[in-house]
Design a protein around this motif. Structure first.
Motif, mmCIF file in Angstrom:
data_model
loop_
_atom_site.group_PDB
_atom_site.id
_atom_site.type_symbol
_atom_site.label_atom_id
_atom_site.label_comp_id
_atom_site.label_asym_id
_atom_site.label_seq_id
_atom_site.Cartn_x
_atom_site.Cartn_y
_atom_site.Cartn_z
ATOM 1 N N LEU A 91 0.832 -1.205 0.000
ATOM 2 C CA LEU A 91 0.000 0.000 0.000
ATOM 3 C C LEU A 91 0.868 1.257 0.000
ATOM 4 O O LEU A 91 0.518 2.269 -0.597
ATOM 5 N N GLY A 92 1.985 1.181 0.710
ATOM 6 C CA GLY A 92 2.786 2.380 0.960
ATOM 7 C C GLY A 92 3.646 2.811 -0.221
ATOM 8 O O GLY A 92 3.830 4.006 -0.442
ATOM 9 N N PHE A 114 -1.829 11.605 7.122
ATOM 10 C CA PHE A 114 -1.230 10.318 7.488
ATOM 11 C C PHE A 114 -0.597 10.386 8.875
ATOM 12 O O PHE A 114 -0.839 9.537 9.728
ATOM 13 N N ILE A 115 0.217 11.415 9.106
ATOM 14 C CA ILE A 115 0.934 11.460 10.385
ATOM 15 C C ILE A 115 -0.045 11.758 11.526
ATOM 16 O O ILE A 115 0.152 11.319 12.650
ATOM 17 N N THR A 117 -2.865 10.466 11.947
ATOM 18 C CA THR A 117 -3.473 9.238 12.460
ATOM 19 C C THR A 117 -2.577 8.606 13.519
ATOM 20 O O THR A 117 -3.044 7.855 14.367
ATOM 21 N N LYS A 118 -1.265 8.908 13.479
ATOM 22 C CA LYS A 118 -0.376 8.402 14.523
ATOM 23 C C LYS A 118 -0.583 9.165 15.829
ATOM 24 O O LYS A 118 -0.226 8.692 16.892
ATOM 25 N N VAL A 122 -4.024 5.233 20.607
ATOM 26 C CA VAL A 122 -4.585 3.909 20.327
ATOM 27 C C VAL A 122 -5.778 3.616 21.237
ATOM 28 O O VAL A 122 -6.770 3.030 20.819
ATOM 29 N N VAL A 147 -4.530 -6.525 10.099
ATOM 30 C CA VAL A 147 -5.112 -5.279 9.602
ATOM 31 C C VAL A 147 -4.700 -4.099 10.486
ATOM 32 O O VAL A 147 -4.286 -3.039 10.001
ATOM 33 N N THR A 150 -1.034 -3.179 10.106
ATOM 34 C CA THR A 150 -0.813 -2.485 8.839
ATOM 35 C C THR A 150 -1.172 -1.007 8.998
ATOM 36 O O THR A 150 -0.401 -0.124 8.606
ATOM 37 N N ALA A 151 -2.331 -0.748 9.604
ATOM 38 C CA ALA A 151 -2.747 0.645 9.790
ATOM 39 C C ALA A 151 -1.807 1.386 10.734
ATOM 40 O O ALA A 151 -1.550 2.578 10.568
ATOM 41 N N LEU A 154 1.565 2.005 8.550
ATOM 42 C CA LEU A 154 1.482 2.615 7.218
ATOM 43 C C LEU A 154 1.853 4.103 7.189
ATOM 44 O O LEU A 154 2.628 4.521 6.328
ATOM 45 N N PRO A 155 1.339 4.938 8.107
ATOM 46 C CA PRO A 155 1.639 6.371 8.011
ATOM 47 C C PRO A 155 3.132 6.678 8.085
ATOM 48 O O PRO A 155 3.665 7.414 7.250
ATOM 49 N N ILE A 156 3.814 6.075 9.069
ATOM 50 C CA ILE A 156 5.246 6.317 9.198
ATOM 51 C C ILE A 156 5.984 5.793 7.968
ATOM 52 O O ILE A 156 6.901 6.438 7.434
ATOM 53 N N PRO B 39 -5.431 3.467 -2.534
ATOM 54 C CA PRO B 39 -5.575 2.301 -1.643
ATOM 55 C C PRO B 39 -5.096 2.598 -0.220
ATOM 56 O O PRO B 39 -5.806 2.295 0.752
ATOM 57 N N ALA B 40 -3.921 3.218 -0.099
ATOM 58 C CA ALA B 40 -3.380 3.506 1.232
ATOM 59 C C ALA B 40 -4.288 4.483 1.975
ATOM 60 O O ALA B 40 -4.570 4.319 3.166
ATOM 61 N N PHE B 43 -7.667 2.788 2.932
ATOM 62 C CA PHE B 43 -7.423 1.828 4.013
ATOM 63 C C PHE B 43 -7.228 2.563 5.344
ATOM 64 O O PHE B 43 -7.826 2.207 6.357
ATOM 65 N N VAL B 47 -9.669 2.183 8.621
ATOM 66 C CA VAL B 47 -9.203 1.527 9.844
ATOM 67 C C VAL B 47 -8.974 2.508 10.993
ATOM 68 O O VAL B 47 -9.133 2.148 12.152
ATOM 69 N N THR B 48 -8.621 3.771 10.690
ATOM 70 C CA THR B 48 -8.329 4.673 11.809
ATOM 71 C C THR B 48 -9.427 5.694 12.089
ATOM 72 O O THR B 48 -9.612 6.075 13.235
ATOM 73 N N GLN B 49 -10.152 6.140 11.046
ATOM 74 C CA GLN B 49 -11.120 7.216 11.281
ATOM 75 C C GLN B 49 -12.497 6.687 11.681
ATOM 76 O O GLN B 49 -13.132 7.231 12.563
ATOM 77 N N ILE B 244 5.015 10.913 20.138
ATOM 78 C CA ILE B 244 3.953 10.077 19.555
ATOM 79 C C ILE B 244 3.952 8.697 20.196
ATOM 80 O O ILE B 244 2.904 8.170 20.574
ATOM 81 N N ASN B 248 1.716 7.050 24.253
ATOM 82 C CA ASN B 248 0.880 5.847 24.215
ATOM 83 C C ASN B 248 1.417 4.710 25.085
ATOM 84 O O ASN B 248 0.917 3.593 25.009
#
Lengths: 278, 315
Positions: A91-92, A114-115, A117-118, A122, A147, A150-151, A154-156, B39-40, B43, B47-49, B244, B248
């Motif tokens: 994907l990346g 993307f960043i 979402t990090k 969690v 899954v 992967t999520a 992916l952003p990093i 796709p990225a 996805f 999965v995150t939002q 970051i 967590n």
């Protein structure tokens, strides 16, 4: 001051700094060495006061760890780490391409998204993920972890790979497009070979974070899909404090990533700095 | 109608057609550019939002998994409860202390270690290998190692060492729980910072350093006017990524202190976990999640603006 004394002083100063560096390196490494040593002790030697410094090494603890059906956990960890890393790259890589070589509009907005979402803690999403996974009957299922991992990575990975792609000289890609190569062809035979070290660095970082992940694994798995970190924790709580056996389990669990990191130190550094080194 | 008018009309029609077809090509081109990204992006959004939207939904309801029948819309009452929850405030403060404490101490130590490693000496690669190892050890293993092997009050190595200097045994994880957690976290994150700063040091243009030396600048001058500004973005990146990941932190707290004694060492992730998976209070946990996200977004956008400036992302 003569040149000779100055050189002598510099060497003496260097000697002090070298000694200091070695002392700090030993101090940082010591806990790991102690864990490794404890793994080769008998339980009575592991938790003794004063500490046992000299002992006859035994493999009993490793045998106990490996006999206890731990291969299921290892298999789950391998699947979750391996498959999620492959998915991140699949994907990346195209995404990083779209954000660097032939950029879409609003690149910085997309990168920011993307960043960001990090930045999302969690814990803020674990409740719905747990409830929804329960309704979809995919709790305690290793593919749920695939899954999520992967999520998680992916952003990093997109950020890292984008910075590696930006280092590819534009002329090379122009030449490829003049020769009539399409997107897939350009990616496969021109771009990916050139950024392979960067992709390896990204993959290594993804592997480290996925292999070591504990929070999702703890909350979303039970007996079927539990991974290695969960195994260590269950060893810890179910059998009381068998320190030597726990050390053996912790050492075995950490070893794949430690060795990978040692072997690929250069890639690790490039990955961590998100390719910021020119 | 004169022929010239017709000609003009024909001309403008042709121009319009040409513009339309150009628009179509550029739209097609736009989609060709976007396609690899989608796709990225899709996805990540799913999965995150989506889960976060569901979190907001749950935060407005009273739902407890122990009482399956009860699932009511309660508006903002979960949020009002949080405002009055002193444990929430305490764990929020703990989160800040643990995150900033770990990132700042690890960064300072990381800079020192990177400077020490950035010079030739005997066995340098071995020393570096030893120094990066803590970052590679599984955090769960780190927690076990620190809480039991090193900090245990009876047979822990730490107290034994202090005993050599006549200092009495301390039950670290219950007397100074946050300090104990910080020790383990700093140990784990210092190598990460060190590697980043080392990368920065090694990327320094050598000719600039030589020029400075030729101009008669001393080591301190070179460090403050050349090296430090050059390192700035590496340091910023390290702090951003460190925050970051450290904010967590869950493993060390879950395994070393279980947030205790009481909630003295719980951070927000651990407290929310407790509410959700031990208290089964879905609504409360979700509302806390939303509050944490809002706070994080405020802090993060400030931090990101900084990092974006130093990375100079070009449109």
């Amino acid at each position: 001051m003569s040149d000779v004394t100055r050189a002598y002083r510099r060497r003496a100063g260097g000697g002090v700094l070298t000694t200091l560096t070695w002392l700090l390196a030993l101090a940082f490494f010591f806990p790991v060495a102690w864990m490794a040593a404890t793994a080769f002790k008998q339980e009575s030697q592991a938790a003794s006061d004063p500490p046992t410094w000299f002992f006859t090494p035994t493999l009993d603890q490793f045998r106990a760890v490996l006999e206890g059906g731990s291969m299921v956990y290892v298999g789950n960890s391998v699947i979750a780490t391996g498959v999620s890393t492959v998915l991140v790259l699949l994907l990346g890589i195209p995404a990083a391409y779209a954000l660097s070589i032939r950029p879409v509009e609003k690149v910085s907005d997309v990168l920011f998204f993307f960043i960001s979402t990090k930045m999302l803690p969690v814990v803020a999403v674990i409740v719905p993920i747990y409830v929804v996974a329960g309704q979809l009957r995919v709790l305690d299922n290793i593919w749920t972890l695939v899954v999520l991992y992967t999520a998680m990575n992916l952003p990093i990975a997109v950020w890292m790979m984008r910075s590696f792609f930006l280092e590819v000289p534009g002329e090379v890609l122009e030449a490829a497009s003049v020769d009539g190569a399409g997107l897939m062809r350009t990616l496969r035979s021109v771009l990916i070979p050139m950024v392979a070290p960067g992709i390896a660095a990204t993959a290594l970082i993804c592997v480290i974070f996925a292999w070591n992940e504990f929070f999702f694994a703890l909350n979303l798995t039970a007996s079927q899909a539990a991974t290695v970190p969960v195994l260590i924790v269950s060893t810890m709580t179910s059998e009381g404090l068998f320190l030597a056996r726990l050390s053996a389990a912790a050492l075995l669990a950490s070893l794949p990533v430690i060795i990978a990191g040692w072997v690929a130190q250069k890639q690790l550094v490039r990955g961590l700095s998100m390719g910021a080194i020119k | 109608m004169s022929t010239s008018t017709i000609g003009r009309l024909e001309g403008s029609r042709r121009a319009a057609r040409k513009a339309a077809s150009e628009r179509a090509t550029s739209r097609a081109e736009g989609w060709r550019r976007r396609a690899p990204l989608l796709p990225a992006l899709i996805f990540t959004v799913i999965v995150t939002q989506l889960p976060f939207l569901v979190t907001i939904w749950y935060s407005l309801r009273s739902q407890n998994l122990l009482r399956p029948g009860e699932d009511l819309f309660v508006g903002l009452s979960n949020y009002l409860d949080i405002a009055q929850d002193s444990t929430f405030r305490q764990t929020a403060l703990n989160s800040v202390v643990i995150t900033l404490g770990c990132v700042l101490v690890a960064m300072v130590l990381g800079i020192v270690l990177a400077l020490l490693l950035d010079r030739p000496f005997f066995g340098r690669s071995v020393a570096r290998t030893m120094l990066i190892t803590p970052f590679l050890v599984m955090p769960v293993a780190t927690s076990v190692l620190w809480s039991i092997a090193l900090l245990n009050p009876t047979y822990g190595l730490f107290n034994w060492t202090l005993g050599l200097f006549g200092i009495e045994a301390i039950d670290w994880t219950s007397t100074y729980p946050i300090v104990a957690i910080l020790m383990a976290l700093v140990w784990q994150w210092t190598p990460f910072m060190m590697l980043l700063v080392l990368a920065g040091l090694q990327a320094q243009p050598k000719d600039v350093l030589e020029a400075a030396a030729v101009d008669g600048a001393g080591p301190w001058r070179v460090w403050t006017s050349i090296t430090l500004p050059h390192l700035r973005r590496y340091i910023e990146l390290g702090v951003l990524l460190g925050v970051i990941y450290v904010v967590n932190t869950f493993d060390q707290i879950y395994l070393m202190t279980a947030g205790g004694p009481g909630t003295a060492s719980a951070n927000l992730p651990f407290y929310i976990y407790q509410r959700a998976f031990l208290g089964f209070d879905i609504g409360q946990a979700a509302a806390m999640g939303v509050v944490v996200v809002i706070a994080t977004i405020i802090v993060a956008s400030a931090a990101l603006r900084l990092i974006f400036r130093s990375f100079e992302v070009k449109e």
